[in-house]
Design an enzyme around this catalytic site. Structure first.
Site, PDB file in Angstrom:
ATOM      1  N   ALA A 106      -3.588  14.824   5.850  1.00  0.00           N
ATOM      2  CA  ALA A 106      -3.433  13.755   6.235  1.00  0.00           C
ATOM      3  C   ALA A 106      -2.262  12.874   5.501  1.00  0.00           C
ATOM      4  CB  ALA A 106      -4.695  13.035   6.388  1.00  0.00           C
ATOM      5  N   ASN A 112      -5.373   7.257  -5.768  1.00  0.00           N
ATOM      6  CA  ASN A 112      -6.194   8.268  -5.442  1.00  0.00           C
ATOM      7  C   ASN A 112      -5.227   9.767  -5.909  1.00  0.00           C
ATOM      8  OD1 ASN A 112      -4.009   7.745  -3.550  1.00  0.00           O
ATOM      9  ND2 ASN A 112      -5.078   9.030  -1.778  1.00  0.00           N
ATOM     10  N   HIS A 131       0.932  -1.340   0.114  1.00  0.00           N
ATOM     11  CA  HIS A 131       0.245   0.201  -0.054  1.00  0.00           C
ATOM     12  C   HIS A 131       0.850   1.196   0.109  1.00  0.00           C
ATOM     13  CE1 HIS A 131      -3.816   2.040   1.520  1.00  0.00           C
ATOM     14  NE2 HIS A 131      -2.778   3.148   1.226  1.00  0.00           N
ATOM     15  N   HIS A 187       1.585   5.544  -1.730  1.00  0.00           N
ATOM     16  CA  HIS A 187       1.277   6.379  -2.789  1.00  0.00           C
ATOM     17  C   HIS A 187       2.446   7.086  -3.517  1.00  0.00           C
ATOM     18  CE1 HIS A 187      -2.812   6.596  -0.882  1.00  0.00           C
ATOM     19  NE2 HIS A 187      -2.359   6.073   0.137  1.00  0.00           N
ATOM     20  N   LEU A 188       2.373   6.913  -4.825  1.00  0.00           N
ATOM     21  CA  LEU A 188       3.443   7.282  -5.452  1.00  0.00           C
ATOM     22  C   LEU A 188       3.126   8.927  -6.056  1.00  0.00           C
ATOM     23  CD1 LEU A 188       4.527   4.609  -7.963  1.00  0.00           C
ATOM     24  CD2 LEU A 188       5.170   5.069  -5.526  1.00  0.00           C
ATOM     25  N   ARG A 189       2.042   9.284  -5.889  1.00  0.00           N
ATOM     26  CA  ARG A 189       1.434  10.673  -6.632  1.00  0.00           C
ATOM     27  C   ARG A 189       1.690  10.631  -8.149  1.00  0.00           C
ATOM     28  NH1 ARG A 189      -1.559  10.873  -1.937  1.00  0.00           N
ATOM     29  NH2 ARG A 189      -0.244  11.764  -0.397  1.00  0.00           N
ATOM     30  N   ASP A 225       1.302   2.747   3.910  1.00  0.00           N
ATOM     31  CA  ASP A 225       0.278   3.917   3.396  1.00  0.00           C
ATOM     32  C   ASP A 225       1.326   5.001   3.415  1.00  0.00           C
ATOM     33  OD1 ASP A 225      -1.723   5.194   2.929  1.00  0.00           O
ATOM     34  OD2 ASP A 225      -2.638   5.372   4.822  1.00  0.00           O
ATOM     35  N   HIS A 253       3.562  14.098   1.257  1.00  0.00           N
ATOM     36  CA  HIS A 253       3.057  15.468   1.175  1.00  0.00           C
ATOM     37  C   HIS A 253       4.329  16.469   1.475  1.00  0.00           C
ATOM     38  CE1 HIS A 253      -1.230  14.511   1.318  1.00  0.00           C
ATOM     39  NE2 HIS A 253      -0.875  13.486   2.288  1.00  0.00           N
ATOM     40  N   HIS A 306      -4.507  -0.326   6.166  1.00  0.00           N
ATOM     41  CA  HIS A 306      -4.020   0.345   7.415  1.00  0.00           C
ATOM     42  C   HIS A 306      -4.864   0.332   8.604  1.00  0.00           C
ATOM     43  CE1 HIS A 306      -6.690   3.190   5.501  1.00  0.00           C
ATOM     44  NE2 HIS A 306      -5.968   3.703   4.522  1.00  0.00           N
TER      45      HIS A 306
END
Ligand code: DOR
Ligand code: ZN
Length: 337
Positions: free
Chosen positions: A257, A39, A11, A13-15, A241, A245, A169
């Site tokens: 978040a 997302n 899980h 997030h690479l963006r 996860d 940011h 998560h």
């Protein structure tokens, strides 16, 4: 010294854009497989968007197996999903409740309206990854996960009995119990939910870098996550996860978040299992259980890691004109040799 398979992160997030290129490079270093979340600023709900994203990511990939996901909402088209599935273009579908977290404004408000999709996924044995929080105005954020189990998840599993689910998560003892009692569900656990609790997060000073969804819970919940992760139980495995940011967005009037944990995730997990004398279960938590859940083979070459006295924790990583904030828990750092 420890010898383990190269870990997997189920899980992450690479963006997008240059940030994705940068974050992928770090992932390549640490993980043999990564399951990438959909997302983005425009959620990946169809084959055109998926192909465009895949092209961008795969151009920069160096050696990890990248598993893509589709963002489930009522925009999704069953014919399109079927076509993508036939071509093996994605590994799972992700359900975000509306406004549960970052980039979930196109998430699902009423899961009962998603039956035709659940039926399709069940029929084709496609895993459904779920952000398990019941989000409702005025509800206590600390109760969202438990409410999701009682409301949405119970409804899903009683109506779609063979649907393969990953509850993402998890943060509560309730989820640990729930997952253990349903054989078609597995759960991912992050480093920050394993190693932090409400005391370390906000018991002294508030630490924005640890603010995430679901919010970090108290030590009683944390203990249960720790126990089940250390046990090597086949329904629980690692999913960081990790969610980059920029520093200016984390330390802002309104803190977004997400915890960026990729850089020290392996080190933290190794130290956690080592200090609890459970290193025999490391491969299960980091590689085997998740691969089995997704029906994947994995690289069994052993990699060596050592506790490295000279390695120094680097809290910030420069990115363009800002920084990413690296999450780390332990003083002792493990590095690959
Ligand atoms: O804290 C979180 N941040 N939780 C999620 O589920 C999403 C993530 C993000 O994309 O930033
Ligand atoms: Zn996530």
């Amino acid at each position: 010294m420890l010898k383990i398979f190269k870990p997997c992160d189920f899980h992450v997030h690479l963006r997008e854009g240059n940030l994705a290129k940068f974050v992928l490079k770090e992932n390549n270093k640490y993980f043999q497989k990564i399951l990438v979340m959909p997302n983005l600023s425009r959620s990946i709900t169809n084959s055109n968007l998926l192909l465009k994203y895949k092209k961008h990511i795969l151009k920069y990939n160096k050696g990890s197996q990248i598993l893509f996901t589709i963002y489930l909402n009522s925009e999704c088209n069953l014919k399109d999903l079927k076509k993508m599935h036939k071509l093996n273009l994605f590994s799972a579908v992700k359900l975000y409740p509306l406004n549960a977290t970052t980039n979930s404004s196109s998430g699902v408000q009423d899961i009962k309206k998603m039956s035709k999709y659940f039926e399709f996924l069940e029929k084709h044995n496609i895993p459904l990854c779920i952000h398990g929080e019941h989000v409702h105005h005025n509800d206590d954020p600390f109760e969202r996960e438990k409410k999701f189990l009682d409301n949405e998840l119970s409804w899903i599993i009683s109506n779609f009995k063979s649907l393969k689910i990953t509850l993402e998560h998890i943060t509560t003892k309730d989820s640990v119990k729930f997952v253990k009692s349903h054989k078609n569900i597995a759960a991912t656990i992050t480093t920050h939910h394993l190693l932090e609790n409400t005391y370390t997060f906000l018991g002294s000073n508030l630490r924005p870098e640890l603010f995430c969804k679901p919010i970090i819970k108290n030590h009683k919940h944390q203990k249960e996550l720790q126990k089940v992760a250390l046990s090597g139980h086949k329904q629980f495995f690692f999913g960081s996860d990790s969610a980059p940011h920029l520093k200016k967005a984390k330390f802002a009037d309104s803190c977004c978040a997400g915890v960026y944990s990729t850089k020290y995730a392996t080190s933290n997990i190794l130290e956690f299992f080592w200090s609890n004398k459970k290193t025999d279960n490391l491969n299960k938590f980091l590689t085997i259980n998740g691969s089995n859940h997704y029906g994947l083979d994995y690289d069994k070459k052993l990699c060596k890691y050592k506790r490295n006295k000279t390695a120094k924790f680097q809290k910030y990583t420069k990115f363009q004109d800002d920084y990413l904030i690296n999450y780390n828990f332990y003083k002792n750092l493990w590095t690959r040799i």
